[in-house]
Scaffold this active site. Structure first.
Site, PDB file in Angstrom:
ATOM      1  N   TYR A 165      -9.976 -18.124 -67.720  1.00  0.00           N
ATOM      2  CA  TYR A 165     -10.139 -17.017 -66.779  1.00  0.00           C
ATOM      3  C   TYR A 165     -10.042 -15.677 -67.517  1.00  0.00           C
ATOM      4  O   TYR A 165     -10.894 -14.797 -67.333  1.00  0.00           O
ATOM      5  CB  TYR A 165      -9.074 -17.101 -65.688  1.00  0.00           C
ATOM      6  CG  TYR A 165      -9.283 -16.122 -64.551  1.00  0.00           C
ATOM      7  CD1 TYR A 165     -10.169 -16.416 -63.522  1.00  0.00           C
ATOM      8  CD2 TYR A 165      -8.607 -14.908 -64.510  1.00  0.00           C
ATOM      9  CE1 TYR A 165     -10.382 -15.528 -62.474  1.00  0.00           C
ATOM     10  CE2 TYR A 165      -8.801 -14.016 -63.475  1.00  0.00           C
ATOM     11  CZ  TYR A 165      -9.686 -14.325 -62.465  1.00  0.00           C
ATOM     12  OH  TYR A 165      -9.886 -13.434 -61.430  1.00  0.00           O
ATOM     13  N   LYS A 169     -13.112 -12.935 -67.958  1.00  0.00           N
ATOM     14  CA  LYS A 169     -13.022 -11.594 -67.382  1.00  0.00           C
ATOM     15  C   LYS A 169     -13.055 -10.513 -68.461  1.00  0.00           C
ATOM     16  O   LYS A 169     -13.601  -9.419 -68.239  1.00  0.00           O
ATOM     17  CB  LYS A 169     -11.759 -11.475 -66.534  1.00  0.00           C
ATOM     18  CG  LYS A 169     -11.788 -12.355 -65.277  1.00  0.00           C
ATOM     19  CD  LYS A 169     -12.988 -12.049 -64.385  1.00  0.00           C
ATOM     20  CE  LYS A 169     -12.940 -12.807 -63.063  1.00  0.00           C
ATOM     21  NZ  LYS A 169     -14.069 -12.468 -62.178  1.00  0.00           N
TER      22      LYS A 169
END
Length: 301
Positions: A165, A169
């Site tokens: 994640y 990002k």
């Protein structure tokens, strides 16, 4: 350059209406969470919205409520994205703004977890943004429009259990930084949004699936540990769309955290987080194994 303009009314008083009124805004990941509420608020301010995402039943219900177009689409499928863009152009004639919001978060660590779930997280969160940008670039250039990708506070922080994640990002942020330079001379603006924890199904599922998640969150200081409502998040995002902002922070105080990213990603931060990671990571891994799935209950994969 923002889309704001003042208009004199019959009394000669300058009034300001939403600059997205009448504009076409395409939102991916629109079936729930940040995407859904961003679409709702944009429509409430007069925008015509195109809803793109999975969960066809939810997407269709929202489209009927907002009198909007919707397209069932996985953002990792370029042909499906291209078709959604064509459909939007056929229905509305143009695209003025894009919100590349679709995202997922896997369970487990790199050592103990499904590698395909880690890869899927990057494919949706980062590659999906790239594919969305490619699919909509020509339409945005034609309108001198605005492209906004939903990154995260995870772009400039790191926590165990969030490797894919965080990587995705951070990649979204840098992709936007470079894409912005490629299209600036064409009048297109590019922004990245950086929410912290938002009260969406994604975050609620994480809390329900893993008690270690809530405990870890309680130990995070300042805005990095706070949870914002999805309505607050959508408000800041739509305000940012109206102003074609380069950066959007949710909450706004995250701007300070990003400015201090050399500290949040420093050896000192590693030591501080590492103290609890020695016990929290094994617990997290055990919970992820027991869960029997790699994504939250409400994640459409």
């Amino acid at each position: 350059m923002s889309w704001y303009s003042t208009v004199p009314n019959c009394l000669g008083v300058q009034t300001v209406s939403s600059p997205i009124a009448g504009r076409v805004v395409l939102v991916t990941g629109a079936a729930r969470g940040i995407g859904e509420h961003t679409a709702r608020l944009a429509a409430a301010r007069g925008a015509r919205v195109s809803l793109v995402g999975l969960e066809a039943e939810r997407l269709g219900a929202l489209a009927r409520e907002l009198d909007a177009e919707c397209f069932h689409c996985d953002v990792t499928d370029q042909a499906a994205l291209d078709a959604a863009v064509r459909g939007t152009l056929e229905a509305y004639g143009r695209i003025d703004a894009v919100v590349a919001n679709a995202g997922v978060a896997n369970r487990g660590t790199v050592a103990v977890g499904d590698i395909e779930a880690l890869v899927r997280t990057v494919q949706v969160n980062l590659i999906g943004v790239m594919r969305t940008a490619s699919a909509t670039a020509e339409a945005l250039i034609n309108r001198r429009g605005y492209f906004l990708a939903i990154s995260s506070a995870a772009a400039f922080t790191a926590l165990p259990g969030m490797a894919a994640y965080c990587a995705s990002k951070a990649g979204v942020e840098q992709f936007c930084n470079a894409f912005r330079l490629e299209v600036a001379h064409l009048g297109v603006r590019v922004g990245s949004a950086h929410p912290s924890w938002i009260d969406t199904d994604l975050v609620r599922d994480a809390a329900a699936d893993m008690s270690s998640f809530e405990e870890s969150l309680r130990g995070v200081p300042g805005p990095l540990g706070s949870i914002q409502t999805v309505e607050q998040c959508a408000e800041l995002i739509v305000d940012g769309i109206e102003r074609r902002r380069r950066r959007i922070y949710v909450p706004r105080s995250l701007a300070v955290v990003q400015a201090l990213r050399t500290l949040t990603l420093s050896p000192l931060a590693d030591r501080l987080i590492g103290r609890s990671a020695a016990t929290s990571v094994p617990r997290m891994e055990a919970e992820a194994k027991a869960l029997g799935r790699s994504f939250g209950e409400h994640t459409a994969t």
